[in-house]
Scaffold this motif. Structure first.
Motif, PDB file in Angstrom:
ATOM      1  N   LEU A 217       0.826  -1.210   0.000  1.00 37.25           N
ATOM      2  CA  LEU A 217       0.000   0.000   0.000  1.00 37.25           C
ATOM      3  C   LEU A 217       0.857   1.255   0.000  1.00 37.25           C
ATOM      4  CD1 LEU A 217      -2.789   1.434   0.473  1.00 37.25           C
ATOM      5  CD2 LEU A 217      -2.403   1.061   2.927  1.00 37.25           C
ATOM      6  N   CYS A 218       0.444   2.221  -0.807  1.00 34.10           N
ATOM      7  CA  CYS A 218       1.111   3.518  -0.861  1.00 34.10           C
ATOM      8  C   CYS A 218       0.063   4.598  -0.649  1.00 34.10           C
ATOM      9  CB  CYS A 218       1.792   3.693  -2.218  1.00 34.10           C
ATOM     10  SG  CYS A 218       2.511   5.323  -2.493  1.00 34.10           S
ATOM     11  N   VAL A 219       0.306   5.514   0.279  1.00 35.77           N
ATOM     12  CA  VAL A 219      -0.604   6.640   0.535  1.00 35.77           C
ATOM     13  C   VAL A 219       0.093   7.927   0.112  1.00 35.77           C
ATOM     14  CG1 VAL A 219      -1.834   7.961   2.297  1.00 35.77           C
ATOM     15  CG2 VAL A 219      -1.815   5.464   2.406  1.00 35.77           C
ATOM     16  N   LEU A 220      -0.561   8.685  -0.753  1.00 35.11           N
ATOM     17  CA  LEU A 220       0.006   9.906  -1.305  1.00 35.11           C
ATOM     18  C   LEU A 220      -0.843  11.113  -0.921  1.00 35.11           C
ATOM     19  CD1 LEU A 220       0.651   8.592  -4.932  1.00 35.11           C
ATOM     20  CD2 LEU A 220       2.329   8.753  -3.074  1.00 35.11           C
ATOM     21  N   SER A 221      -0.203  12.245  -0.724  1.00 37.95           N
ATOM     22  CA  SER A 221      -0.966  13.463  -0.453  1.00 37.95           C
ATOM     23  C   SER A 221      -1.595  13.978  -1.740  1.00 37.95           C
ATOM     24  CB  SER A 221      -0.077  14.530   0.179  1.00 37.95           C
ATOM     25  OG  SER A 221       1.035  14.821  -0.667  1.00 37.95           O
ATOM     26  N   THR A 222      -0.840  13.950  -2.840  1.00 39.30           N
ATOM     27  CA  THR A 222      -1.339  14.445  -4.126  1.00 39.30           C
ATOM     28  C   THR A 222      -0.790  13.581  -5.254  1.00 39.30           C
ATOM     29  OG1 THR A 222      -1.372  16.722  -3.300  1.00 39.30           O
ATOM     30  CG2 THR A 222      -1.486  16.439  -5.673  1.00 39.30           C
ATOM     31  N   VAL A 223      -1.623  13.344  -6.268  1.00 41.60           N
ATOM     32  CA  VAL A 223      -1.208  12.597  -7.449  1.00 41.60           C
ATOM     33  C   VAL A 223      -2.065  13.089  -8.613  1.00 41.60           C
ATOM     34  CG1 VAL A 223      -2.863  10.699  -7.152  1.00 41.60           C
ATOM     35  CG2 VAL A 223      -0.679  10.253  -8.279  1.00 41.60           C
ATOM     36  N   ASP A 224      -1.583  12.927  -9.825  1.00 44.37           N
ATOM     37  CA  ASP A 224      -2.429  13.341 -10.951  1.00 44.37           C
ATOM     38  C   ASP A 224      -3.674  12.457 -11.015  1.00 44.37           C
ATOM     39  OD1 ASP A 224      -1.011  11.074 -11.757  1.00 44.37           O
ATOM     40  OD2 ASP A 224      -0.642  11.793 -13.793  1.00 44.37           O
ATOM     41  N   SER A 225      -3.469  11.149 -10.972  1.00 43.95           N
ATOM     42  CA  SER A 225      -4.562  10.178 -10.998  1.00 43.95           C
ATOM     43  C   SER A 225      -4.039   8.883 -10.398  1.00 43.95           C
ATOM     44  CB  SER A 225      -5.015   9.935 -12.447  1.00 43.95           C
ATOM     45  OG  SER A 225      -5.651   8.690 -12.594  1.00 43.95           O
ATOM     46  N   THR A 226      -4.778   8.304  -9.480  1.00 42.75           N
ATOM     47  CA  THR A 226      -4.320   7.054  -8.864  1.00 42.75           C
ATOM     48  C   THR A 226      -4.282   5.925  -9.895  1.00 42.75           C
ATOM     49  OG1 THR A 226      -6.583   6.595  -8.091  1.00 42.75           O
ATOM     50  CG2 THR A 226      -5.075   7.658  -6.528  1.00 42.75           C
ATOM     51  N   ASN A 227      -5.207   5.915 -10.848  1.00 43.01           N
ATOM     52  CA  ASN A 227      -5.146   4.909 -11.917  1.00 43.01           C
ATOM     53  C   ASN A 227      -3.885   5.091 -12.758  1.00 43.01           C
ATOM     54  OD1 ASN A 227      -7.640   3.852 -11.129  1.00 43.01           O
ATOM     55  ND2 ASN A 227      -8.364   3.676 -13.236  1.00 43.01           N
TER      56      ASN A 227
END
Length: 329
Positions: A83-93
């Motif tokens: 599992l990876c938890v990100l504060s911001t990403v363009d799109s998780t897919n």
């Protein structure tokens, strides 16, 4: 990592004071290591208070996303075990698609914010920070291609069951995978797959879902204000995003296991339990054409049976429009 162990312990005792010495003994590390871990967690945005002689306390209202907070609620064998938890990403897919070749079955990413969230048919999915949860799960199921559409059905089921479990109310599913409450859309689901060109076999599936938990500061974006809703609009209590994410993974794995085992009847029965528009007039939207029909049933493949001018047919693809009645459950 000490930081995650500290967070997990504070999560388990949310709202309670735990001394640095108690944490150090429990985790088998020094008090200095505890202090450094707490400092790091505070920098990440976790509201942890401390008092001389009283220890550390994770504020009862904290809803910051974390790997530790999600993992402590997991009951899965493979879903989100990596599992990876990100504060911001363009799109998780997109994040998973770019890395899929190197990631194991069940790898998951959870984000607080998406800057380029996507829905079906290329639509954008508004994904502001602090108000929702954006999830993608990479799966490598050993299933025939004709069963692949059931992964989307499973995602809708898992979303509804997670909402039941953590938000305390029962939503509706509008075929195929719109999760609604009182006609308001609570989430978006986007399932994408990769097929091996040489063999024609399924390489992987990415199940993406965005759940609206609470109204963001400034309100919902104008383009979705009339159609979208948030879980806390209907929940009798605050919804914890870590628990919601874990519950989705738990139920999604259960659905995946049924699909892989060919136990589609059990899956479709779970799906039908959230569908409450059968017998009602609907509008079928196909190829930019809109036609009136009546929703009759859901077949064993999850397809919609409709009736038009006394003739029944099965919708395999397309969209429907329906005005759901007000319901209180």
């Amino acid at each position: 990592m000490v930081r995650d162990d500290v967070l997990r312990t504070l999560e388990e005792h949310r709202g309670e004071q735990i001394s640095g010495g108690t944490l150090a003994r429990k985790l088998g590390v020094s008090r200095t290591a505890i202090w450094k871990a707490v400092s790091s967690l505070r920098e990440m945005g976790f509201p942890i208070t401390s008092a001389a002689g009283g220890g550390y306390c994770l504020d009862e209202s904290s809803d910051a996303l974390s790997e530790a907070g999600i993992s402590m609620n997991l009951t899965t064998r493979y879903a989100a075990q990596h599992l990876c938890v990100l504060s911001t990403v363009d799109s998780t897919n997109n994040y998973l698609k770019q890395r899929a070749a190197d990631l194991p079955h069940g790898y998951a990413v959870v984000a607080d914010c998406q800057t380029a969230g996507r829905g079906r048919l290329g639509r954008s999915f508004v994904s502001p920070s602090g108000s929702g949860i954006y999830i993608s799960l990479l799966l490598r199921p050993n299933i025939p291609l004709e069963r692949m559409h059931l992964m989307t059905v499973g995602a809708a089921i898992a979303a509804c069951e997670a909402i039941q479990e953590t938000a305390g109310f029962t939503p509706d599913i509008k075929w195929v995978n719109d999760v609604l409450m009182h006609g308001k859309k609570l989430c978006g689901i986007l399932t994408e797959a990769s097929i091996e060109a040489e063999t024609g076999q399924l390489s992987y599936v990415i199940v993406g879902i965005g759940l609206n938990v609470r109204t963001p500061a400034g309100g919902l974006a104008p383009e979705i204000a009339d159609i979208a809703g948030c879980l806390e609009d209907f929940a009798p209590h605050a919804v914890r995003r870590n628990a919601l994410a874990a519950s989705f993974f738990n139920h999604m794995e259960s659905c995946c296991d049924l699909i892989a085992a060919g136990q589609t009847d059990a899956l479709i029965n779970r799906y039908r339990s959230f569908i409450h528009f059968l017998g009602q007039p609907i509008t079928v939207i196909r190829f930019d054409k809109r036609e009136p029909a009546t929703a009759v049933g859901i077949d064993s493949n999850g397809h919609l049976i409709i009736e038009q001018n006394g003739q029944r047919s099965t919708l395999v693809a397309g969209e429907i429009s329906i005005r759901l009645p007000e319901q209180t459950r």
